[in-house]
Design a protein around this motif. Structure first.
Motif, short mmCIF file in Angstrom:
data_model
loop_
_atom_site.label_atom_id
_atom_site.label_comp_id
_atom_site.label_asym_id
_atom_site.label_seq_id
_atom_site.Cartn_x
_atom_site.Cartn_y
_atom_site.Cartn_z
N GLN A 71 0.86 -1.18 0.00
CA GLN A 71 0.00 0.00 0.00
C GLN A 71 0.89 1.23 0.00
OE1 GLN A 71 -3.44 0.31 -0.11
NE2 GLN A 71 -3.02 2.50 -0.31
N MET A 72 0.73 2.08 -1.00
CA MET A 72 1.58 3.26 -1.15
C MET A 72 0.72 4.50 -1.03
SD MET A 72 4.05 1.97 -4.26
CE MET A 72 2.76 2.09 -5.48
N ASN A 73 0.96 5.30 -0.01
CA ASN A 73 0.23 6.54 0.23
C ASN A 73 1.16 7.73 0.11
OD1 ASN A 73 -2.08 4.98 0.85
ND2 ASN A 73 -1.50 4.89 3.02
N SER A 74 0.57 8.89 -0.01
CA SER A 74 1.34 10.15 -0.10
C SER A 74 2.45 10.03 -1.15
CB SER A 74 1.93 10.51 1.27
OG SER A 74 0.92 10.62 2.24
N LEU A 75 2.10 9.57 -2.31
CA LEU A 75 3.10 9.31 -3.34
C LEU A 75 3.74 10.60 -3.84
CD1 LEU A 75 1.26 6.45 -5.18
CD2 LEU A 75 3.59 6.32 -4.30
N LYS A 76 5.02 10.48 -4.18
CA LYS A 76 5.82 11.59 -4.66
C LYS A 76 6.36 11.26 -6.05
CE LYS A 76 7.51 12.28 0.09
NZ LYS A 76 8.73 12.36 0.94
N PRO A 77 6.71 12.27 -6.83
CA PRO A 77 7.27 11.99 -8.16
C PRO A 77 8.51 11.08 -8.09
CG PRO A 77 6.64 14.28 -8.01
CD PRO A 77 6.44 13.70 -6.64
N GLU A 78 9.28 11.19 -7.04
CA GLU A 78 10.48 10.34 -6.92
C GLU A 78 10.16 8.88 -6.64
OE1 GLU A 78 9.85 13.24 -5.33
OE2 GLU A 78 10.64 13.19 -3.26
N ASP A 79 8.89 8.56 -6.40
CA ASP A 79 8.47 7.17 -6.28
C ASP A 79 8.24 6.52 -7.63
OD1 ASP A 79 6.49 8.19 -3.47
OD2 ASP A 79 8.42 7.14 -3.41
N THR A 80 8.29 7.29 -8.69
CA THR A 80 8.09 6.76 -10.04
C THR A 80 9.16 5.72 -10.35
OG1 THR A 80 7.04 8.77 -10.85
CG2 THR A 80 8.07 7.34 -12.49
N ALA A 81 8.74 4.53 -10.74
CA ALA A 81 9.66 3.43 -11.01
C ALA A 81 8.86 2.21 -11.46
CB ALA A 81 10.47 3.07 -9.76
N VAL A 82 9.57 1.19 -11.90
CA VAL A 82 8.98 -0.13 -12.06
C VAL A 82 9.15 -0.85 -10.72
CG1 VAL A 82 9.04 -2.34 -13.27
CG2 VAL A 82 9.49 -0.20 -14.52
N TYR A 83 8.06 -1.38 -10.22
CA TYR A 83 8.07 -2.05 -8.92
C TYR A 83 8.01 -3.56 -9.13
CZ TYR A 83 7.59 2.28 -6.34
OH TYR A 83 7.82 3.53 -5.79
N TYR A 84 8.88 -4.25 -8.39
CA TYR A 84 8.98 -5.71 -8.48
C TYR A 84 8.76 -6.35 -7.12
CZ TYR A 84 11.54 -4.72 -12.84
OH TYR A 84 11.93 -4.28 -14.08
N CYS A 85 8.08 -7.47 -7.08
CA CYS A 85 8.08 -8.27 -5.86
C CYS A 85 9.06 -9.42 -6.05
CB CYS A 85 6.70 -8.78 -5.48
SG CYS A 85 5.99 -10.02 -6.56
#
Length: 125
Positions: free
Chosen positions: A79-93
């Motif tokens: 769960q990702m809240n208060s997202l910021k532009p620097e959170d932009t990425a490809v996310y992997y588990c």
């Protein structure tokens, strides 16, 4: 080996929220330590969060992101809240075996054995 598949990425504005889901097949997740990593072009895969017999977060996401697992559904979510532009990425588990070496190296992507294909998260300013 466990197979992993991420869903839930997308485009969101700054301050918004997204929930990523990692579904596992082939093996039950209860025997694995589960991590979330992210990667941007030209950079190494970066640790975000882990759920094992403990949880931990990267400093940059602590207080904003929450990792949780549902063993009955064989899934792990972020769960990702208060997202910021620097959170932009490809996310992997990723799944790793929680042996003694793992506990010393869980923030390193090389420690994990199985990976999903990734899901793109884009945060607009």
């Amino acid at each position: 080996q466990v197979q992993l598949a991420e869903t839930g990425g997308g485009l969101v504005q700054t301050g918004g929220s997204l929930r990523l889901l990692c579904a596992a097949s082939g093996r039950t997740l209860t025997r694995y330590a589960m991590g979330w990593f992210r990667q941007t072009p030209g950079k190494e895969r970066e640790f975000v969060a882990v759920s094992a017999d403990f949880t931990d977060y990267a400093t940059s996401v602590k207080g904003r992101f929450t990792i949780s697992r549902d063993n009955a559904k064989n899934t792990v979510s972020l769960q990702m809240n208060s997202l910021k532009p620097e959170d932009t990425a490809v996310y992997y588990c990723a799944a790793g075996i929680p042996n003694p070496t793992y506990y010393q190296n869980y923030v390193k992507w090389e420690t994990y054995d199985s990976w999903g294909q990734g899901t793109q998260v884009t945060v607009s300013s």
